[in-house]
Write an enzyme that holds these catalytic residues in place. Structure first.
Site, PDB file in Angstrom:
ATOM      1  N   LYS A 183      48.720  46.486  46.098  1.00 27.10           N
ATOM      2  CA  LYS A 183      49.351  47.044  47.298  1.00 27.10           C
ATOM      3  C   LYS A 183      50.859  46.862  47.254  1.00 27.10           C
ATOM      4  O   LYS A 183      51.401  46.020  46.535  1.00 27.10           O
ATOM      5  CB  LYS A 183      48.782  46.397  48.574  1.00 27.10           C
ATOM      6  CG  LYS A 183      48.868  44.869  48.629  1.00 27.10           C
ATOM      7  CD  LYS A 183      50.208  44.321  49.074  1.00 27.10           C
ATOM      8  CE  LYS A 183      50.248  42.808  49.069  1.00 27.10           C
ATOM      9  NZ  LYS A 183      51.591  42.247  49.335  1.00 27.10           N
ATOM     10  N   PRO A 197      50.299  42.734  38.583  1.00 27.36           N
ATOM     11  CA  PRO A 197      51.060  41.547  38.163  1.00 27.36           C
ATOM     12  C   PRO A 197      50.583  40.276  38.858  1.00 27.36           C
ATOM     13  O   PRO A 197      50.218  40.291  40.035  1.00 27.36           O
ATOM     14  CB  PRO A 197      52.498  41.878  38.579  1.00 27.36           C
ATOM     15  CG  PRO A 197      52.538  43.360  38.701  1.00 27.36           C
ATOM     16  CD  PRO A 197      51.173  43.801  39.098  1.00 27.36           C
ATOM     17  N   ILE A 198      50.588  39.175  38.110  1.00 22.61           N
ATOM     18  CA  ILE A 198      50.193  37.879  38.659  1.00 22.61           C
ATOM     19  C   ILE A 198      51.372  37.289  39.434  1.00 22.61           C
ATOM     20  O   ILE A 198      52.501  37.286  38.939  1.00 22.61           O
ATOM     21  CB  ILE A 198      49.765  36.934  37.514  1.00 22.61           C
ATOM     22  CG1 ILE A 198      48.531  37.502  36.806  1.00 22.61           C
ATOM     23  CG2 ILE A 198      49.487  35.535  38.031  1.00 22.61           C
ATOM     24  CD1 ILE A 198      48.222  36.834  35.488  1.00 22.61           C
ATOM     25  N   ALA A 199      51.104  36.802  40.649  1.00 23.64           N
ATOM     26  CA  ALA A 199      52.159  36.244  41.508  1.00 23.64           C
ATOM     27  C   ALA A 199      53.313  37.231  41.632  1.00 23.64           C
ATOM     28  O   ALA A 199      54.484  36.856  41.600  1.00 23.64           O
ATOM     29  CB  ALA A 199      52.650  34.901  40.973  1.00 23.64           C
ATOM     30  N   GLY A 200      52.967  38.516  41.801  1.00 26.47           N
ATOM     31  CA  GLY A 200      53.974  39.564  41.821  1.00 26.47           C
ATOM     32  C   GLY A 200      54.195  40.202  43.174  1.00 26.47           C
ATOM     33  O   GLY A 200      54.939  41.179  43.281  1.00 26.47           O
ATOM     34  N   GLY A 246      45.342  38.928  43.116  1.00 24.63           N
ATOM     35  CA  GLY A 246      44.249  37.982  43.345  1.00 24.63           C
ATOM     36  C   GLY A 246      43.359  38.404  44.492  1.00 24.63           C
ATOM     37  O   GLY A 246      42.130  38.222  44.453  1.00 24.63           O
ATOM     38  N   SER A 247      43.967  38.984  45.519  1.00 26.20           N
ATOM     39  CA  SER A 247      43.191  39.484  46.657  1.00 26.20           C
ATOM     40  C   SER A 247      42.310  40.654  46.241  1.00 26.20           C
ATOM     41  O   SER A 247      41.168  40.778  46.691  1.00 26.20           O
ATOM     42  CB  SER A 247      44.134  39.903  47.791  1.00 26.20           C
ATOM     43  OG  SER A 247      44.876  38.795  48.261  1.00 26.20           O
ATOM     44  N   ALA A 248      42.837  41.523  45.381  1.00 28.89           N
ATOM     45  CA  ALA A 248      42.029  42.631  44.863  1.00 28.89           C
ATOM     46  C   ALA A 248      40.848  42.104  44.054  1.00 28.89           C
ATOM     47  O   ALA A 248      39.730  42.632  44.146  1.00 28.89           O
ATOM     48  CB  ALA A 248      42.895  43.558  44.010  1.00 28.89           C
ATOM     49  N   ASP A 300      45.458  39.108  52.439  1.00 26.45           N
ATOM     50  CA  ASP A 300      45.492  40.435  51.829  1.00 26.45           C
ATOM     51  C   ASP A 300      44.127  40.948  51.390  1.00 26.45           C
ATOM     52  O   ASP A 300      43.996  42.102  50.994  1.00 26.45           O
ATOM     53  CB  ASP A 300      46.421  40.427  50.604  1.00 26.45           C
ATOM     54  CG  ASP A 300      47.891  40.289  50.975  1.00 26.45           C
ATOM     55  OD1 ASP A 300      48.228  40.518  52.154  1.00 26.45           O
ATOM     56  OD2 ASP A 300      48.699  39.948  50.089  1.00 26.45           O
TER      57      ASP A 300
END
Length: 311
Positions: free
Chosen positions: A17, A103-106, A111-113, A145
């Protein structure tokens, strides 16, 4: 008549998102802030495949470096699977294989997805037949999220961002994402925002307790007008993200010089999202930013939320 065979695996996909608008309320006694945000799901997806197993495990693949991700019980996808098992009374586990593209921590909710797709995949694999409302309630407990990753499209989030209401959005918006080579901690960015507000208390308006999304954002989305939306893009966390990672300011300037209508740090960063007026301009912008040695991805929004796929 024989009983239907249980599925050998289930495959679900959920989108990342962009926060096209994010206003952060004042710091409350519990250490959290109320938010008002406009989410748009974009065409960058996480794929989760769930297989029967006696316990819970997760592995990762995909084009991005996942070596920093936890694979124990602290992983959000594992938490999602365990929560569904507890809720449904399911007594075995699941092996999750996640193909990551967000992206990780982007600041894009990857992570929510993963968690949203895991809920759908495990529900299908285990035959637990949870209702949409039950899945959304679990999603809200997993993180702010996660409910939006389930619903997708365009939505307004309030509270911690988990109270969703759909927003009308016409047409397709074209984005070019500049992906950083590093991640940013969401709690660190919020702490930097609080410190920024304290430092500049004499110069800026105090934060309100319960912020709202500006009407101009809703009008731009409803009209499908990229130029109007570009004027309304806003993120209270952007100043804090730029303070922690000043190089993001250079990227924002570069994209706007190369034809973007506007750029914005997505969520807590460090992904920078550039809005283009049309597909051709987005392609030109992608080429120009790539030539400047930035890692960029072209996406569109809004797109659907988490859904099951049939391989």
């Amino acid at each position: 008549m024989t009983a239907p065979l249980a599925p050998t695996f289930a495959h679900a996909r959920a989108p990342g998102k962009i926060n096209v608008f994010l206003k952060v309320g004042e710091l409350m006694e519990d250490g959290y802030h109320d938010l008002a945000t406009a989410f748009q799901a974009v065409s960058l997806y996480e794929d989760v495949r769930a297989y029967p197993a006696p316990d819970f495990s997760v592995t990762f693949s995909g084009p991005i470096d996942t070596s920093s991700l936890s694979v124990d019980g602290s992983n959000l996808a594992i938490k999602a699977a365990r929560m569904l098992a507890r809720k449904s009374g399911y007594r075995r586990g699941v092996r999750l294989e996640i193909e990551k593209h967000v992206p990780i921590a982007g600041g894009m909710g990857g992570g929510s997805a993963d968690a949203a797709a895991t809920l759908l995949a495990c529900d299908a694999l285990w035959g637990t037949e949870m209702s949409r409302d039950e899945l959304l309630a679990m999603a809200g407990k997993l993180g702010a999220d996660v409910p939006f990753a389930l619903t997708g499209g365009t939505a307004i989030g309030t509270g911690k961002g988990d109270r969703l209401s759909p927003a009308l959005a016409k047409g397709t918006f074209h984005w070019v994402l500049a992906i950083a080579e590093f991640g940013m901690s969401t709690p660190d960015v919020y702490r930097a925002l609080d410190a920024h507000r304290e430092r500049h208390a004499q110069d800026i308006f105090p934060a309100v307790a319960q912020p709202t999304v500006d009407a101009e954002v809703l009008q731009a989305l409803r009209a499908g007008d990229a130029r109007q939306l570009a004027e309304a893009l806003h993120n209270d966390l952007q100043a804090a993200a730029l303070h922690l990672a000043p190089g993001l300011g250079t990227i924002l300037e570069l994209g706007e010089q190369m034809g973007a209508l506007a750029g914005i740090v997505s969520g807590s960063g460090p992904t920078v999202a550039f809005l283009a007026p049309d597909a051709d301009t987005a392609l030109d912008l992608q080429v120009s930013l790539s030539a400047s040695r930035l890692h960029v991805i072209r996406v569109t929004g809004p797109v659907h939320g988490a859904r099951l796929l049939h391989d």
